[in-house]
Design a protein around this motif. Sequence first.
Motif, PDB file in Angstrom:
ATOM      1  N   MET A  26      10.530   4.989   1.719  1.00  0.00           N
ATOM      2  CA  MET A  26       9.374   4.408   2.339  1.00  0.00           C
ATOM      3  C   MET A  26       8.588   3.867   0.934  1.00  0.00           C
ATOM      4  O   MET A  26       7.894   2.856   1.035  1.00  0.00           O
ATOM      5  CB  MET A  26       8.402   5.185   3.140  1.00  0.00           C
ATOM      6  CG  MET A  26       7.283   4.557   3.821  1.00  0.00           C
ATOM      7  SD  MET A  26       6.576   5.346   4.911  1.00  0.00           S
ATOM      8  CE  MET A  26       5.156   4.171   5.397  1.00  0.00           C
ATOM      9  N   HIS A  27       8.711   4.456  -0.091  1.00  0.00           N
ATOM     10  CA  HIS A  27       7.787   4.170  -1.290  1.00  0.00           C
ATOM     11  C   HIS A  27       8.308   2.905  -1.971  1.00  0.00           C
ATOM     12  O   HIS A  27       7.618   2.088  -2.573  1.00  0.00           O
ATOM     13  CB  HIS A  27       7.963   5.476  -2.265  1.00  0.00           C
ATOM     14  CG  HIS A  27       6.945   4.893  -3.408  1.00  0.00           C
ATOM     15  ND1 HIS A  27       5.508   5.239  -3.471  1.00  0.00           N
ATOM     16  CD2 HIS A  27       7.035   4.598  -4.749  1.00  0.00           C
ATOM     17  CE1 HIS A  27       4.823   4.737  -4.529  1.00  0.00           C
ATOM     18  NE2 HIS A  27       5.998   4.535  -5.343  1.00  0.00           N
ATOM     19  N   ILE A  32      13.122   6.618   7.048  1.00  0.00           N
ATOM     20  CA  ILE A  32      14.747   7.200   6.507  1.00  0.00           C
ATOM     21  C   ILE A  32      15.875   6.907   7.452  1.00  0.00           C
ATOM     22  O   ILE A  32      16.786   6.343   7.519  1.00  0.00           O
ATOM     23  CB  ILE A  32      14.795   8.558   6.117  1.00  0.00           C
ATOM     24  CG1 ILE A  32      13.885   8.653   4.586  1.00  0.00           C
ATOM     25  CG2 ILE A  32      16.120   9.020   5.656  1.00  0.00           C
ATOM     26  CD1 ILE A  32      13.851  10.143   4.176  1.00  0.00           C
ATOM     27  N   LYS A  33      15.655   7.486   8.757  1.00  0.00           N
ATOM     28  CA  LYS A  33      16.525   7.095   9.843  1.00  0.00           C
ATOM     29  C   LYS A  33      16.544   5.700  10.174  1.00  0.00           C
ATOM     30  O   LYS A  33      17.640   5.261  10.474  1.00  0.00           O
ATOM     31  CB  LYS A  33      16.019   7.965  10.971  1.00  0.00           C
ATOM     32  CG  LYS A  33      15.934   9.519  11.073  1.00  0.00           C
ATOM     33  CD  LYS A  33      15.467  10.045  12.192  1.00  0.00           C
ATOM     34  CE  LYS A  33      15.587  11.646  12.128  1.00  0.00           C
ATOM     35  NZ  LYS A  33      14.964  11.983  13.421  1.00  0.00           N
ATOM     36  N   LEU A  34      15.546   4.806  10.237  1.00  0.00           N
ATOM     37  CA  LEU A  34      15.698   3.472  10.426  1.00  0.00           C
ATOM     38  C   LEU A  34      16.424   2.907   9.310  1.00  0.00           C
ATOM     39  O   LEU A  34      17.285   2.162   9.670  1.00  0.00           O
ATOM     40  CB  LEU A  34      14.152   2.895  10.653  1.00  0.00           C
ATOM     41  CG  LEU A  34      14.027   1.484  10.964  1.00  0.00           C
ATOM     42  CD1 LEU A  34      14.735   1.182  12.289  1.00  0.00           C
ATOM     43  CD2 LEU A  34      12.515   1.226  11.126  1.00  0.00           C
ATOM     44  N   ALA A  35      16.185   3.137   8.162  1.00  0.00           N
ATOM     45  CA  ALA A  35      16.774   2.402   6.986  1.00  0.00           C
ATOM     46  C   ALA A  35      18.243   2.622   6.947  1.00  0.00           C
ATOM     47  O   ALA A  35      19.174   1.944   6.691  1.00  0.00           O
ATOM     48  CB  ALA A  35      16.198   2.965   5.713  1.00  0.00           C
ATOM     49  N   MET A  63       0.871  -1.247  -0.021  1.00  0.00           N
ATOM     50  CA  MET A  63      -0.045   0.001   0.092  1.00  0.00           C
ATOM     51  C   MET A  63       0.827   1.485  -0.168  1.00  0.00           C
ATOM     52  O   MET A  63       1.872   1.394   0.578  1.00  0.00           O
ATOM     53  CB  MET A  63      -0.799   0.225   1.115  1.00  0.00           C
ATOM     54  CG  MET A  63      -2.070  -1.128   1.404  1.00  0.00           C
ATOM     55  SD  MET A  63      -2.853  -1.233   2.740  1.00  0.00           S
ATOM     56  CE  MET A  63      -3.707   0.513   2.919  1.00  0.00           C
ATOM     57  N   ARG A  64       0.380   2.291  -0.493  1.00  0.00           N
ATOM     58  CA  ARG A  64       1.065   3.566  -0.598  1.00  0.00           C
ATOM     59  C   ARG A  64       0.992   4.181   0.823  1.00  0.00           C
ATOM     60  O   ARG A  64       0.024   3.964   1.570  1.00  0.00           O
ATOM     61  CB  ARG A  64       0.299   4.466  -1.529  1.00  0.00           C
ATOM     62  CG  ARG A  64       0.295   3.832  -2.846  1.00  0.00           C
ATOM     63  CD  ARG A  64      -0.580   5.023  -3.779  1.00  0.00           C
ATOM     64  NE  ARG A  64      -0.484   4.766  -5.030  1.00  0.00           N
ATOM     65  CZ  ARG A  64      -1.499   4.049  -5.781  1.00  0.00           C
ATOM     66  NH1 ARG A  64      -2.339   3.147  -4.845  1.00  0.00           N
ATOM     67  NH2 ARG A  64      -1.421   3.402  -6.953  1.00  0.00           N
ATOM     68  N   ARG A  65       1.915   4.974   1.211  1.00  0.00           N
ATOM     69  CA  ARG A  65       1.936   5.723   2.556  1.00  0.00           C
ATOM     70  C   ARG A  65       0.724   6.561   2.859  1.00  0.00           C
ATOM     71  O   ARG A  65       0.235   6.243   3.754  1.00  0.00           O
ATOM     72  CB  ARG A  65       3.050   6.731   2.402  1.00  0.00           C
ATOM     73  CG  ARG A  65       3.391   7.467   3.599  1.00  0.00           C
ATOM     74  CD  ARG A  65       4.224   8.682   3.697  1.00  0.00           C
ATOM     75  NE  ARG A  65       3.602   9.726   2.944  1.00  0.00           N
ATOM     76  CZ  ARG A  65       4.247  10.854   2.576  1.00  0.00           C
ATOM     77  NH1 ARG A  65       5.558  11.208   2.975  1.00  0.00           N
ATOM     78  NH2 ARG A  65       3.988  11.806   1.697  1.00  0.00           N
ATOM     79  N   ALA A  66       0.191   7.092   2.051  1.00  0.00           N
ATOM     80  CA  ALA A  66      -0.782   8.053   2.223  1.00  0.00           C
ATOM     81  C   ALA A  66      -2.151   6.753   2.404  1.00  0.00           C
ATOM     82  O   ALA A  66      -3.240   7.462   2.968  1.00  0.00           O
ATOM     83  CB  ALA A  66      -1.234   8.691   1.000  1.00  0.00           C
ATOM     84  N   LEU A 107      -1.197  10.929  11.891  1.00  0.00           N
ATOM     85  CA  LEU A 107       0.291  11.058  11.660  1.00  0.00           C
ATOM     86  C   LEU A 107       0.465  11.987  10.632  1.00  0.00           C
ATOM     87  O   LEU A 107      -0.080  11.692   9.470  1.00  0.00           O
ATOM     88  CB  LEU A 107       0.990   9.808  11.506  1.00  0.00           C
ATOM     89  CG  LEU A 107       0.848   8.606  12.585  1.00  0.00           C
ATOM     90  CD1 LEU A 107       1.228   7.318  12.227  1.00  0.00           C
ATOM     91  CD2 LEU A 107       1.467   9.210  13.865  1.00  0.00           C
ATOM     92  N   LEU A 108       1.500  12.571  10.641  1.00  0.00           N
ATOM     93  CA  LEU A 108       1.824  13.514   9.364  1.00  0.00           C
ATOM     94  C   LEU A 108       2.914  12.831   8.660  1.00  0.00           C
ATOM     95  O   LEU A 108       3.691  12.054   8.963  1.00  0.00           O
ATOM     96  CB  LEU A 108       2.681  14.606  10.028  1.00  0.00           C
ATOM     97  CG  LEU A 108       2.094  15.849  10.854  1.00  0.00           C
ATOM     98  CD1 LEU A 108       3.012  16.958  11.254  1.00  0.00           C
ATOM     99  CD2 LEU A 108       0.754  16.472   9.931  1.00  0.00           C
ATOM    100  N   PRO A 109       2.393  12.781   7.085  1.00  0.00           N
ATOM    101  CA  PRO A 109       3.089  11.796   6.297  1.00  0.00           C
ATOM    102  C   PRO A 109       4.610  12.250   6.230  1.00  0.00           C
ATOM    103  O   PRO A 109       5.230  11.023   6.392  1.00  0.00           O
ATOM    104  CB  PRO A 109       2.623  12.326   4.922  1.00  0.00           C
ATOM    105  CG  PRO A 109       1.013  12.761   5.375  1.00  0.00           C
ATOM    106  CD  PRO A 109       1.341  13.581   6.638  1.00  0.00           C
ATOM    107  N   ASN A 110       5.203  13.403   6.450  1.00  0.00           N
ATOM    108  CA  ASN A 110       6.521  13.431   6.481  1.00  0.00           C
ATOM    109  C   ASN A 110       7.414  13.021   7.572  1.00  0.00           C
ATOM    110  O   ASN A 110       8.357  12.575   7.457  1.00  0.00           O
ATOM    111  CB  ASN A 110       6.842  15.209   6.023  1.00  0.00           C
ATOM    112  CG  ASN A 110       6.208  15.675   4.790  1.00  0.00           C
ATOM    113  OD1 ASN A 110       6.341  14.617   3.554  1.00  0.00           O
ATOM    114  ND2 ASN A 110       6.321  16.991   4.607  1.00  0.00           N
ATOM    115  N   SER A 111       6.542  13.296   8.821  1.00  0.00           N
ATOM    116  CA  SER A 111       7.287  12.750   9.909  1.00  0.00           C
ATOM    117  C   SER A 111       7.389  11.096   9.805  1.00  0.00           C
ATOM    118  O   SER A 111       8.348  10.543  10.124  1.00  0.00           O
ATOM    119  CB  SER A 111       6.388  12.996  10.986  1.00  0.00           C
ATOM    120  OG  SER A 111       6.084  14.543  11.265  1.00  0.00           O
TER     121      SER A 111
END
Length: 386
Positions: free
Chosen positions: A320-321, A307-310, A201-204, A297-301
């Motif tokens: 994430m995509h 990114i930090k976890l990756a 699924m997409r993030r949104a 939740l804010l999508p950018n957050s």
Amino acid sequence: MRGSIIKRGDSYRVKISLGKDSVSGKYLSHYETVKGNKKAAEKRLNELIHQFDFGTFVKPGKTTLYEYLQSWLNDYCKLNLSPRTVELYSYISTKHIIPTLGNITIVELKPQHLQHLYADKQSSGLSNRTVQIIHVVLHKALKNAVKAGFLSRNVAEAVDAPKIQRHEMQVMNESDMQVFLEKAKETPYYALFYTSLFTGMRRAECLALRWSDIDLILCQVYVSRSIQYVQDAELGKRITFKEPKTSKSRRQIALSPSNVIILREHYQDQSELRKSLNLPGLTDSDLVFSHYDGSPLLPNSVTHAWIKLARRCGLNGIRMHDARHTHASLLLKQGVHPKIVQERLGHGSIQITLDTYSHVAPGLQQAAASKFDDIVLNGQSLNIYP
């Protein structure tokens, strides 16, 4: 007489009759000055008469591109496009188009104006993708101007936007996913990231899920909307939800047994947290992935957390995509039919799926060839060497 040509110094004045005005009853005419010889003036006169006869003639006005874009954004885009798209088009117009071309009247706009704009933006370091978006905005705006009768043609159709340089797709393999998800347990986003990787699924779409969209008994999730974070000049920053753009995006996805377990545990954790904070219990309309108080939740957050976890997992460059790409690639490598993958991802056609994941095709081709040997030879060995 349909038109006339009158010499005036080193130029010619071309005149055509526009017929009688239905309101005032007066006869209307259109005049143009043509520099050059009489042959050029005659050519322009014939063009004008042809346009008038075929209904493509538009009487020039003094509306600038700036004035038209403002009107288009307010009167058309806000009524017909999503808030996020309006925000993007408004930004592109204000930041990149109006400063350069805003003072030009729309009837005087020429292909070379657009071509110069694109070249200037590229030389300033803007990506080809952004320049393409500039072209899309101009094309859509001018197309609307033609439809409304302000222009006789869309000059953006005579200009080619720069091609996008396709970057190699970054995906996780099976071991990468295991490492990533193990580390994700230490974050508040474990269930969200797990669901993203295991459904495609997409993030949104993930962030818009309600508990009513998930059937933990039949192991299904129903995608019926997506989340958007928009900045509106009048309403300010806000979260909105919108329906999918296409019927294919509105879909039903089967959940894996492990994903169902993760979501059940997530539901239990949410319920216990709310109870400990003396907050109302969960309802079907509550978001699946949210803050402790149920706010979105804010999508950018979420993206920054991914990114930090990756990076912690040594998976630099995995966005994430790319969870979506990972899901599709692993399914295709396991021999799942592309049609099923298309339905899970919500692609408009199977061709989009095949084109997007063509990098998986060589492996599928080899597997198919080996499979054919198994079917025809029934396990018999064949000496292919003389």
